[in-house]
Motif scaffolding. Sequence first.
Motif, PDB file in Angstrom:
ATOM      1  N   SER A   1      64.945  16.364  32.811  1.00 33.24           N
ATOM      2  CA  SER A   1      66.164  16.249  32.017  1.00 33.24           C
ATOM      3  C   SER A   1      66.286  17.480  31.109  1.00 33.24           C
ATOM      4  N   GLY A   2      67.472  17.827  30.772  1.00 33.24           N
ATOM      5  CA  GLY A   2      67.685  18.994  29.928  1.00 33.24           C
ATOM      6  C   GLY A   2      68.014  20.218  30.750  1.00 33.24           C
ATOM      7  N   ASN A   3      68.430  21.290  30.051  1.00 35.77           N
ATOM      8  CA  ASN A   3      68.874  22.518  30.720  1.00 35.77           C
ATOM      9  C   ASN A   3      67.776  23.579  30.855  1.00 35.77           C
ATOM     10  N   TRP A   4      66.607  23.404  30.249  1.00 35.03           N
ATOM     11  CA  TRP A   4      65.561  24.423  30.225  1.00 35.03           C
ATOM     12  C   TRP A   4      64.307  24.005  31.003  1.00 35.03           C
ATOM     13  N   GLY A   5      64.438  23.072  31.924  1.00 37.80           N
ATOM     14  CA  GLY A   5      63.265  22.580  32.663  1.00 37.80           C
ATOM     15  C   GLY A   5      62.594  23.657  33.520  1.00 37.80           C
ATOM     16  N   THR A   6      63.388  24.472  34.190  1.00 39.30           N
ATOM     17  CA  THR A   6      62.815  25.524  35.043  1.00 39.30           C
ATOM     18  C   THR A   6      62.073  26.564  34.223  1.00 39.30           C
ATOM     19  N   ILE A   7      62.677  26.938  33.080  1.00 41.08           N
ATOM     20  CA  ILE A   7      62.020  27.930  32.222  1.00 41.08           C
ATOM     21  C   ILE A   7      60.738  27.362  31.644  1.00 41.08           C
ATOM     22  N   ASP A   8      60.763  26.115  31.256  1.00 46.55           N
ATOM     23  CA  ASP A   8      59.555  25.487  30.729  1.00 46.55           C
ATOM     24  C   ASP A   8      58.451  25.426  31.780  1.00 46.55           C
ATOM     25  N   ALA A   9      58.823  25.069  33.017  1.00 45.71           N
ATOM     26  CA  ALA A   9      57.817  24.991  34.085  1.00 45.71           C
ATOM     27  C   ALA A   9      57.240  26.378  34.397  1.00 45.71           C
ATOM     28  N   GLY A  10      58.122  27.406  34.401  1.00 44.38           N
ATOM     29  CA  GLY A  10      57.631  28.767  34.623  1.00 44.38           C
ATOM     30  C   GLY A  10      56.691  29.216  33.533  1.00 44.38           C
ATOM     31  N   GLY A  11      57.057  28.907  32.268  1.00 48.45           N
ATOM     32  CA  GLY A  11      56.158  29.268  31.181  1.00 48.45           C
ATOM     33  C   GLY A  11      54.832  28.559  31.275  1.00 48.45           C
ATOM     34  N   LEU A  12      54.864  27.314  31.720  1.00 45.87           N
ATOM     35  CA  LEU A  12      53.609  26.572  31.899  1.00 45.87           C
ATOM     36  C   LEU A  12      52.736  27.241  32.964  1.00 45.87           C
ATOM     37  N   CYS A  13      53.357  27.662  34.064  1.00 43.59           N
ATOM     38  CA  CYS A  13      52.592  28.371  35.110  1.00 43.59           C
ATOM     39  C   CYS A  13      51.947  29.634  34.550  1.00 43.59           C
ATOM     40  N   PHE A  14      52.723  30.418  33.769  1.00 45.99           N
ATOM     41  CA  PHE A  14      52.189  31.651  33.206  1.00 45.99           C
ATOM     42  C   PHE A  14      51.020  31.375  32.263  1.00 45.99           C
ATOM     43  N   LEU A  15      51.150  30.337  31.411  1.00 47.76           N
ATOM     44  CA  LEU A  15      50.067  30.007  30.470  1.00 47.76           C
ATOM     45  C   LEU A  15      48.806  29.589  31.215  1.00 47.76           C
ATOM     46  N   ILE A  16      48.954  28.834  32.295  1.00 46.46           N
ATOM     47  CA  ILE A  16      47.789  28.404  33.067  1.00 46.46           C
ATOM     48  C   ILE A  16      47.131  29.609  33.751  1.00 46.46           C
ATOM     49  N   MET A  17      47.942  30.544  34.272  1.00 46.66           N
ATOM     50  CA  MET A  17      47.386  31.750  34.886  1.00 46.66           C
ATOM     51  C   MET A  17      46.642  32.584  33.855  1.00 46.66           C
ATOM     52  N   LEU A  18      47.229  32.724  32.644  1.00 49.78           N
ATOM     53  CA  LEU A  18      46.568  33.473  31.590  1.00 49.78           C
ATOM     54  C   LEU A  18      45.253  32.822  31.200  1.00 49.78           C
ATOM     55  N   GLY A  19      45.255  31.521  31.105  1.00 46.55           N
ATOM     56  CA  GLY A  19      44.017  30.819  30.781  1.00 46.55           C
ATOM     57  C   GLY A  19      42.958  31.005  31.863  1.00 46.55           C
ATOM     58  N   THR A  20      43.389  30.990  33.129  1.00 47.78           N
ATOM     59  CA  THR A  20      42.435  31.207  34.233  1.00 47.78           C
ATOM     60  C   THR A  20      41.832  32.604  34.156  1.00 47.78           C
ATOM     61  N   TRP A  21      42.675  33.606  33.847  1.00 51.16           N
ATOM     62  CA  TRP A  21      42.185  34.981  33.729  1.00 51.16           C
ATOM     63  C   TRP A  21      41.172  35.120  32.605  1.00 51.16           C
ATOM     64  N   LEU A  22      41.442  34.453  31.456  1.00 51.56           N
ATOM     65  CA  LEU A  22      40.503  34.505  30.331  1.00 51.56           C
ATOM     66  C   LEU A  22      39.177  33.848  30.680  1.00 51.56           C
ATOM     67  N   VAL A  23      39.230  32.754  31.400  1.00 52.69           N
ATOM     68  CA  VAL A  23      37.998  32.064  31.807  1.00 52.69           C
ATOM     69  C   VAL A  23      37.177  32.951  32.732  1.00 52.69           C
ATOM     70  N   LEU A  24      37.839  33.651  33.679  1.00 58.24           N
ATOM     71  CA  LEU A  24      37.128  34.539  34.599  1.00 58.24           C
ATOM     72  C   LEU A  24      36.507  35.714  33.857  1.00 58.24           C
ATOM     73  N   LYS A  25      37.201  36.246  32.806  1.00 60.07           N
ATOM     74  CA  LYS A  25      36.648  37.332  32.029  1.00 60.07           C
ATOM     75  C   LYS A  25      35.451  36.879  31.189  1.00 60.07           C
ATOM     76  N   MET A  26      35.567  35.706  30.602  1.00 62.31           N
ATOM     77  CA  MET A  26      34.478  35.191  29.772  1.00 62.31           C
ATOM     78  C   MET A  26      33.237  34.887  30.583  1.00 62.31           C
ATOM     79  N   THR A  27      33.416  34.446  31.810  1.00 61.98           N
ATOM     80  CA  THR A  27      32.276  34.148  32.692  1.00 61.98           C
ATOM     81  C   THR A  27      31.827  35.385  33.468  1.00 61.98           C
ATOM     82  N   LYS A  28      32.461  36.555  33.200  1.00 54.56           N
ATOM     83  CA  LYS A  28      32.115  37.840  33.829  1.00 54.56           C
ATOM     84  C   LYS A  28      32.270  37.824  35.360  1.00 54.56           C
ATOM     85  N   LEU A  29      33.215  37.024  35.811  1.00 48.76           N
ATOM     86  CA  LEU A  29      33.536  37.039  37.238  1.00 48.76           C
ATOM     87  C   LEU A  29      34.544  38.140  37.569  1.00 48.76           C
ATOM     88  N   LEU A  30      35.153  38.730  36.568  1.00 51.84           N
ATOM     89  CA  LEU A  30      36.053  39.853  36.764  1.00 51.84           C
ATOM     90  C   LEU A  30      35.465  41.093  36.096  1.00 51.84           C
TER      91      LEU A  30
END
Length: 344
Positions: free
Chosen positions: A315-344
Amino acid sequence: MSLEQGEAGISPRDGLVWGIFCRFGQEPVELDRDVVHHRLMTGSFPPGFDGQDGWAWFHFDIVHTLSRTQIETIPSLPEDVRQVLTNVERSTRLDSDGDIVFGALPAFDDTSTDDERNVSTWRFVLEPDLLLTTRRHPIPALGVVYHELQRGLVPRSPAKVVDRALLEFADTLRRDFARLDDLLDRTEDVLLDISRDTDLGRVSSLLGIVRRRSTELRRVLAPVDRLFRDEELELPEWAEDDLSDRSQRQVHAALDDLLALQDRARALQDELTSNQAEETNRRLYIVSVGTTLMLPATFVTGFFGMNTGGMFLTSGNWGTIDAGGLCFLIMLGTWLVLKMTKLL
């Protein structure tokens, strides 16, 4: 009576490239064909011919069947020696029969370019006063020796002509080795220059040229080296010093150079294989990182793509933007986890 009309055996006009008589330190003399014919048919020069303190060189082209047939009828030579002179195989040989030395040795012909010279075989019979050679293709090494004789550089023994032809063959081999070594230098420069993109396909092509050509030359050179190192080889005393010792050193030195060239090519091949494996691993690493970073986003898009009721952000007019932002935040979190564990 002319040669064509009556006498059996060879007609020296057929296939004879040159017939010369040589004396030490003097320019050779062209022989009349009847002198050549008499020497081959009887084993001695005709009466009245001054053959003292000298030797003759008869060179035949056996590309035609008639020429081979004529040489096979020379009565002054044993049958196995005549067979060697007319054999069309490219195998090498060095042997003796009493006071006669005979064999087949390799040389480059002139039917191809300098970069890809074909290896041919020329055959010879040596006696104290005679060198008889045959070939199917023009042999530049024999031409070089012939022109040296024309300038008066005549040795005392015809065995030195064979030795000189082998020396010319070894010199040509070294020029070929130098060309291949230049290719290896170019290959090494590319492999070691990490400041720019390396064309590994081009490097592999250059190494392939070197390895193929060096293998071809080794197949020719190694049997010759074994011939001269054969302990059972017994040459007549008059030919041993002029033919065996010096030629053995020449051929063995060329073989050592070839083996060193092949060792260097193998080392560069190992370096190329290592670089190719490293490049493959780098590309797989990039693909793996991209796949890992996109995995959470793929999960989110899959989750929001389910056709189920009660899905939030519908519901609402900003659902797609919210979902995209959620994807970006999850990707950023995954990248930080890989850096902290020295996998990157």
